[in-house]
Design an enzyme around this catalytic site. Sequence first.
Site, PDB file in Angstrom:
ATOM      1  N   CYS A 116     -36.596  -6.640   4.855  1.00 29.90           N
ATOM      2  CA  CYS A 116     -36.077  -7.882   5.410  1.00 29.90           C
ATOM      3  C   CYS A 116     -35.264  -7.531   6.644  1.00 29.90           C
ATOM      4  O   CYS A 116     -35.524  -6.520   7.291  1.00 29.90           O
ATOM      5  CB  CYS A 116     -35.272  -8.660   4.371  1.00 29.90           C
ATOM      6  SG  CYS A 116     -33.741  -7.859   3.885  1.00 29.90           S
TER       7      CYS A 116
ATOM      8  N   HIS B  72     -59.740  10.887  -0.270  1.00 31.79           N
ATOM      9  CA  HIS B  72     -59.786  11.450   1.080  1.00 31.79           C
ATOM     10  C   HIS B  72     -58.768  12.573   1.281  1.00 31.79           C
ATOM     11  O   HIS B  72     -58.754  13.203   2.337  1.00 31.79           O
ATOM     12  CB  HIS B  72     -59.524  10.347   2.114  1.00 31.79           C
ATOM     13  CG  HIS B  72     -58.110   9.862   2.114  1.00 31.79           C
ATOM     14  ND1 HIS B  72     -57.608   9.048   1.133  1.00 31.79           N
ATOM     15  CD2 HIS B  72     -57.079  10.091   2.969  1.00 31.79           C
ATOM     16  CE1 HIS B  72     -56.346   8.786   1.376  1.00 31.79           C
ATOM     17  NE2 HIS B  72     -55.993   9.410   2.486  1.00 31.79           N
TER      18      HIS B  72
ATOM     19  N   HIS C 250     -55.913  16.974   4.019  1.00 28.77           N
ATOM     20  CA  HIS C 250     -56.166  15.570   4.355  1.00 28.77           C
ATOM     21  C   HIS C 250     -57.434  15.492   5.189  1.00 28.77           C
ATOM     22  O   HIS C 250     -57.461  15.921   6.341  1.00 28.77           O
ATOM     23  CB  HIS C 250     -54.978  14.990   5.133  1.00 28.77           C
ATOM     24  CG  HIS C 250     -55.018  13.500   5.253  1.00 28.77           C
ATOM     25  ND1 HIS C 250     -55.828  12.840   6.143  1.00 28.77           N
ATOM     26  CD2 HIS C 250     -54.337  12.537   4.569  1.00 28.77           C
ATOM     27  CE1 HIS C 250     -55.654  11.539   6.026  1.00 28.77           C
ATOM     28  NE2 HIS C 250     -54.750  11.330   5.077  1.00 28.77           N
TER      29      HIS C 250
END
EC number: 2.7.1.193
Length: 651
Positions: free
Chosen positions: A412, A556, A571
Amino acid sequence: MNILGFFQRLGRALQLPIAVLPVAALLLRFGQPDLLNVPFIAQAGGAIFDNLALIFAIGVASSWSKDNAGSAALAGAVGYFVMTKAMVTINPEINMGVLAGIITGLVAGAVYNRWAGIKLPDFLSFFGGKRFVPIATGFFCLILAAIFGYVWPPVQHAIHSGGEWIVSAGALGSGIFGFINRLLIPTGLHQVLNTIAWFQIGEFTNAAGTVFHGDINRFYAGDGTAGMFMSGFFPIMMFGLPGAALAMYLAAPKARRPMVGGMLLSVAITAFLTGVTEPLEFLFLFLAPLLYLLHAVLTGISLFIATALGIHAGFSFSAGAIDYVLMYSLPAASKNVWMLLVMGVVFFFVYFLLFSAVIRMFNLKTPGREDKAADVVTEEANSNTEEGLTQLATSYIAAVGGTDNLKAIDACITRLRLTVGDSAKVNDAACKRLGASGVVKLNKQTIQVIVGAKAESIGDEMKKVVTRGPVAAAAAAPAGNVATAAPAAKPQAVANAKTVESLVSPITGDVVALEQVPDEAFASKAVGDGIAVKPTDNIVVAPAAGTVVKIFNTNHAFCLETNNGAEIVVHMGIDTVALEGKGFKRLVEEGTDVKAGEPILEMDLDFLNANARSMISPVVCSNSDDYSALVILASGKVVAGQTPLYEIKGK
């Protein structure tokens, strides 16, 4: 979702419709005869307040949906019209105000999250997917209309009676509201309380017969009795809290005042001008809760005094100088609103003297008075660059326990609202070194990290970083730059250091320097030090012996903890998480012990090269700060499971 998490998320959802009010107030104010005297501008602002419940329905629906969807917003409007029009056929006296908008917005958002991807039979396929959302929302809101048609009248009577009690309680009622309002700030639930007070309690009918509910609506509609839930905030936000900031500055040792002075000055000016006080409040809430309790009491006293003096003032956004100037000459503003400035000067000295005395009496650890370890602020915490923001977001992910512990991200105006697997894994000290004012652990899964005005941008960047790949948890007590690992040392500089781990390439392909990876988090070594490979073969193997501790759902990327404790992240490609698992197949499961060279993943390289942003694949040591150096061994072409990639040196 637990009840506290629900209200925390609701507080965030309410921010969007509330954000419209300052603009509406500006239009309404500048269109008045004593300023521009342009009626169509005033009517433009008035239109917002006249349709506030509908705006809440649209705004809450959009914010509650998982991707801020437009179809959810449309569904919120549909649900609002269906419910409000159907209810009055049962009981013409029903008026739920903005609560009707909030409820229908929640229904629309929930329906979108559940059925936005629904598949219908072929002959109904036109109405499937997101088109189904407004239809289903209308149906559910019709059911709610039948329920509320009978249930709401006694609730409406209770709210009306409660509002009358608070109003009849006069100064005492407003004082109680002010005290509770501040106490709820740490949980974010003050937004729910504010919504009831500012948009529900009280009733005013203008000359045209339009009915307005709530302190803000009534004030801007010209109700001279409105403002009891707003007036007393002006002395606190414009004067009292800046006085507290001055007290904290002078209470800090002289050697540390330059370090905290700029921060305290900026949050004090923000509080004075705009009335946004949370960045300042959270500076002492966590370090000195006693001061915050004192602040809550003083806020209640201010609202009590303002109401007792018959002062009627209002704001569209918050009780800052800008809103004070804009509302000063409004019809609903009382003639004695100037007394708020007198009260403000008094509260400035009250805050300054009380905070100064209490800080020294109890030796409270306000900014500048913390232990030396808390003085360290990482470099990226002060960066306004895109790269710095990425590093900062990555560091916050690490500080809250890494991607393994982080379950959901929201933000917020001033705080990150996070859902985690275990709040005990959150590193409070690391968050504060990054610039956070504090960390609120509402329960085992719900936390808030107070980061100031950049909360939304940091939260958005955190979501991006999470999609790019895993981020390891921060060390228990790191002593410097949390996010950025030191560059790999030259071999001769670590000639005597022991090699604790040797990695082979997990992929067959061509070596690429980590700095050339088209992803800032990896290229800046925020995730860890290492190297990258552009694959030319379909099989991905383990780069060392160890345990596969994590394989992402989309297959992945995976994390390998070697037998010697190194945490290796492999990765495959950049932004390949967006492919939702297409092109990847896991060959082992999480928790599997593997040997160097053992196959972990299988790829459809043709598909991935055609659809992925990039197949350059980082292979990094996410806890590289635990070691003295990482020595690159590979160059040119490498073979999976055979070619040495790099060595990790012990300290």
